[in-house]
Design a protein around this motif. Structure first.
Motif, PDB file in Angstrom:
ATOM      1  N   GLY A   7     -45.850 -10.577 -50.893  1.00 10.43           N
ATOM      2  CA  GLY A   7     -44.404 -10.697 -50.750  1.00 10.43           C
ATOM      3  C   GLY A   7     -44.031 -11.892 -49.900  1.00 10.43           C
ATOM      4  N   ASP A   8     -42.835 -11.859 -49.432  1.00 12.26           N
ATOM      5  CA  ASP A   8     -42.321 -12.989 -48.646  1.00 12.26           C
ATOM      6  C   ASP A   8     -42.901 -13.061 -47.242  1.00 12.26           C
ATOM      7  OD1 ASP A   8     -39.040 -12.518 -50.083  1.00 12.26           O
ATOM      8  OD2 ASP A   8     -40.793 -13.638 -50.820  1.00 12.26           O
ATOM      9  N   ALA A  35     -50.920 -18.062 -55.877  1.00 13.45           N
ATOM     10  CA  ALA A  35     -49.731 -17.419 -56.451  1.00 13.45           C
ATOM     11  C   ALA A  35     -49.897 -15.904 -56.497  1.00 13.45           C
ATOM     12  CB  ALA A  35     -49.460 -17.974 -57.845  1.00 13.45           C
ATOM     13  N   VAL A  36     -51.070 -15.450 -56.920  1.00 12.37           N
ATOM     14  CA  VAL A  36     -51.326 -14.004 -56.978  1.00 12.37           C
ATOM     15  C   VAL A  36     -51.266 -13.398 -55.584  1.00 12.37           C
ATOM     16  CG1 VAL A  36     -53.067 -12.244 -57.502  1.00 12.37           C
ATOM     17  CG2 VAL A  36     -52.667 -14.122 -59.099  1.00 12.37           C
ATOM     18  N   GLN A  57     -53.633 -20.674 -58.748  1.00 13.13           N
ATOM     19  CA  GLN A  57     -53.397 -19.349 -59.321  1.00 13.13           C
ATOM     20  C   GLN A  57     -53.703 -18.249 -58.298  1.00 13.13           C
ATOM     21  OE1 GLN A  57     -55.683 -19.055 -62.929  1.00 13.13           O
ATOM     22  NE2 GLN A  57     -54.628 -20.799 -63.910  1.00 13.13           N
ATOM     23  N   ALA A  72     -49.642 -14.546 -53.020  1.00  9.97           N
ATOM     24  CA  ALA A  72     -48.260 -14.576 -52.520  1.00  9.97           C
ATOM     25  C   ALA A  72     -47.429 -13.459 -53.149  1.00  9.97           C
ATOM     26  CB  ALA A  72     -47.642 -15.942 -52.810  1.00  9.97           C
ATOM     27  N   LYS A  73     -47.655 -13.217 -54.430  1.00  4.58           N
ATOM     28  CA  LYS A  73     -46.926 -12.158 -55.117  1.00  4.58           C
ATOM     29  C   LYS A  73     -47.283 -10.795 -54.549  1.00  4.58           C
ATOM     30  CE  LYS A  73     -45.875 -10.410 -59.748  1.00  4.58           C
ATOM     31  NZ  LYS A  73     -46.145 -10.551 -61.196  1.00  4.58           N
ATOM     32  N   ALA A  74     -48.588 -10.595 -54.222  1.00  7.34           N
ATOM     33  CA  ALA A  74     -49.020  -9.309 -53.701  1.00  7.34           C
ATOM     34  C   ALA A  74     -48.519  -9.079 -52.285  1.00  7.34           C
ATOM     35  CB  ALA A  74     -50.549  -9.214 -53.726  1.00  7.34           C
TER      36      ALA A  74
END
Length: 516
Positions: free
Chosen positions: A509-510, A502-503, A499, A505-507
């Motif tokens: 970006g790519d 994932a957080v 988790q 990576a989302k913050a």
């Protein structure tokens, strides 16, 4: 290999030409033919208790040759033809004994067989005759006959013995190697230094032994010469590298302890001090095993109830002797002394076992095997009440040994269940002990690499099952629940990390690269 070569090179240098570089602690003239300046040993543990004339048999005599000496000291002792003791009347023997003892007190360089051969042979013959005379049975009592060993003869006898045996000891291997490598330790493969004068020194020790055990030796008179200072100097020489000398010292000191009751407390205290210095300062001494052999006999004779002095000796000296790295050299004698204490007073078992746990090795597997063997001997003499006091910390440690990756440690721990007395103690307290070690047994069954350990563990596990199947099932259920909880915690931890990843990576970006 390089370290071994360096050690041997240092050893040869210390025993030869480098002996002259020793820092002097005290001085005494030599009586050898070469003449000498004051020579001593540059190590407190290997020097005599008081200044004595150094023997030319020591390598330190090499330093003596560098200094000039009076012309009188350069001449060998004058030989005078002395009759045999048996050929003179009894009234003339004390005077003849004194003359022979003056010859015995003369010192020679036994490292060179070509120096004074006639004088050395005369001294050897005198020693042989004195040994025979001292050990011969006393004649029938006669009020008018002079004493076989008058006070003046006894004084001269002890003085002559002291002049020969209380010589500076050659530096030990670890002392020589320490000059090159401060972390150097004795090499088990290195042969001990053998004194070239030993055939002569042996006769001197034999004379001392015969004098101590002779029925003609009155302790009230002899204690003036075999005094505390004499005993201390004997103890100093237990650090000799020559095992033959240490064996004689052990016998002589044991006989002195048995005959001179007035010296007994002092001897015990002096041995304690040797142990204290070895444990807390140097961790280097050649005669710890021989001293423990003497103490084994002494402990066997302790009266009950045991004095507080002896219990303090156990807790302050014997148990801490498990601490040094070199415990394997003298462990057999140490274990015997410890077990003697427990057999004398079973109430000491708790203190002994807790002491072993205090000094239990963490990374030395061979030392751990020795501790397990000693622990079995102690437990064999332990009563149920004392066992119950220490069984929880004890079996926590045994559980760690069962899971040791070193198969000899695990095997030795499992061998405890081959002892019927230990099994009976465990059976009486299985409700406490079995839950402590059940997990260790299961881990061995599931994952230990050694097949012999695996088989022994299965036997112990079956023994518990036969002993109390209900308790076994209960422990097994607790183990399964614990493993399931541990698995759930691991899954929760993995989920939490996923988790977080994932957080993150989302913050980010790519542009963020995750490392799996």
């Amino acid at each position: 290999m390089f370290n071994k070569i360096i050690k041997r090179g240092a050893r040869k240098g210390a025993r030869g030409h480098d002996a002259a570089a020793a820092e002097p602690r005290g001085a005494a003239p030599s009586s050898s033919s070469g003449g000498a300046a004051p020579v001593t040993v540059n190590h407190a543990s290997r020097a005599s208790a008081s200044p004595v004339p150094p023997s030319p048999t020591s390598p330190h005599a090499a330093a003596a040759a560098a200094s000039p000496a009076p012309a009188a000291a350069q001449q060998p002792p004058l030989l005078e033809p002395l009759p045999l003791l048996r050929d003179v009347p009894a009234g003339e023997r004390p005077g003849l004994l004194l003359r022979k003892l003056r010859l015995v007190a003369a010192l020679f360089d036994f490292s060179d067989s070509l120096k004074h051969p006639r004088e050395k042979e005369a001294k050897r013959q005198a020693l042989l005759e004195l040994v025979d005379y001292v050990q011969a049975p006393a004649p029938a009592a006669n009020a008018n006959a002079p004493a076989r060993l008058p006070d003046a003869v006894q004084e001269a006898l002890v003085a002559a013995i002291s002049a020969n045996i209380f010589r500076p000891l050659p530096p030990a291997l670890y002392e020589s190697a320490a000059n090159i490598d401060p972390n150097a330790t004795p090499d088990d493969e290195e042969e001990p230094y053998l004194d070239p004068a030993w055939p002569h020194i042996q006769l001197v020790y034999e004379l001392l032994l015969r004098y101590v055990v002779s029925p003609d030796t009155d302790t009230k008179v002899a204690k003036r010469y075999v005094d505390h200072a004499f005993v201390l100097r004997l103890l100093d020489h237990f650090d000799s590298e020559d095992p033959r000398e240490r064996e004689y010292l052990k016998t002589v000191l044991h006989r002195i302890y048995g005959k001179f009751m007035v010296h007994r407390p002092f001897i015990r205290k002096a041995i304690n001090n040797v142990f204290y210095r070895f444990i807390f300062e140097t961790e280097r001494h050649n005669g710890i095993g021989e001293l423990l052999e003497i103490l084994g006999s002494i402990i066997n004779g302790f009266a009950l109830p045991m004095k507080e002095e002896h219990k303090l000796f156990l807790s302050r000296a014997l148990i801490p002797l498990h601490k040094p790295k070199s415990v394997g050299i003298y462990h057999q004698q140490l274990s015997y002394c410890i077990v003697q204490f427990v057999e004398k007073d079973y109430k000491l078992a708790d203190a002994v076992i807790r002491g072993l746990l205090k000094y239990w090795p963490l990374i030395n597997c061979q030392k751990e095997v020795l501790f397990l063997g000693e622990l079995e001997e102690v437990l064999e003499a332990t009563q149920p009440a004392e066992f119950q006091r220490c069984m929880v910390p004890l079996f926590k440690q045994i559980g760690r040994c069962l899971n040791s990756a070193h198969f000899q440690v695990a095997e030795r721990a499992l061998f405890l269940w081959n002892n019927d007395h230990i099994v009976s103690l465990i059976a009486q307290n299985r409700g406490v002990i079995f839950p402590i070690i059940f997990e260790a047994l299961e881990r061995n069954i599931q994952s230990h690499w050694n097949q012999a350990v695996h088989g022994l563990t299965a036997n112990v596990r079956k023994m518990f099952l036969d002993m109390d199947s209900d308790l076994f099932d209960e422990c097994h259920q607790q183990y399964v629940e614990k493993e399931e909880k541990a698995k759930e915690l691991e899954e929760q931890r993995e989920s939490a990390w996923r988790q977080l990843e994932a957080v993150a990576a989302k913050a980010a970006g790519d542009d963020m690269v995750l490392v799996k």
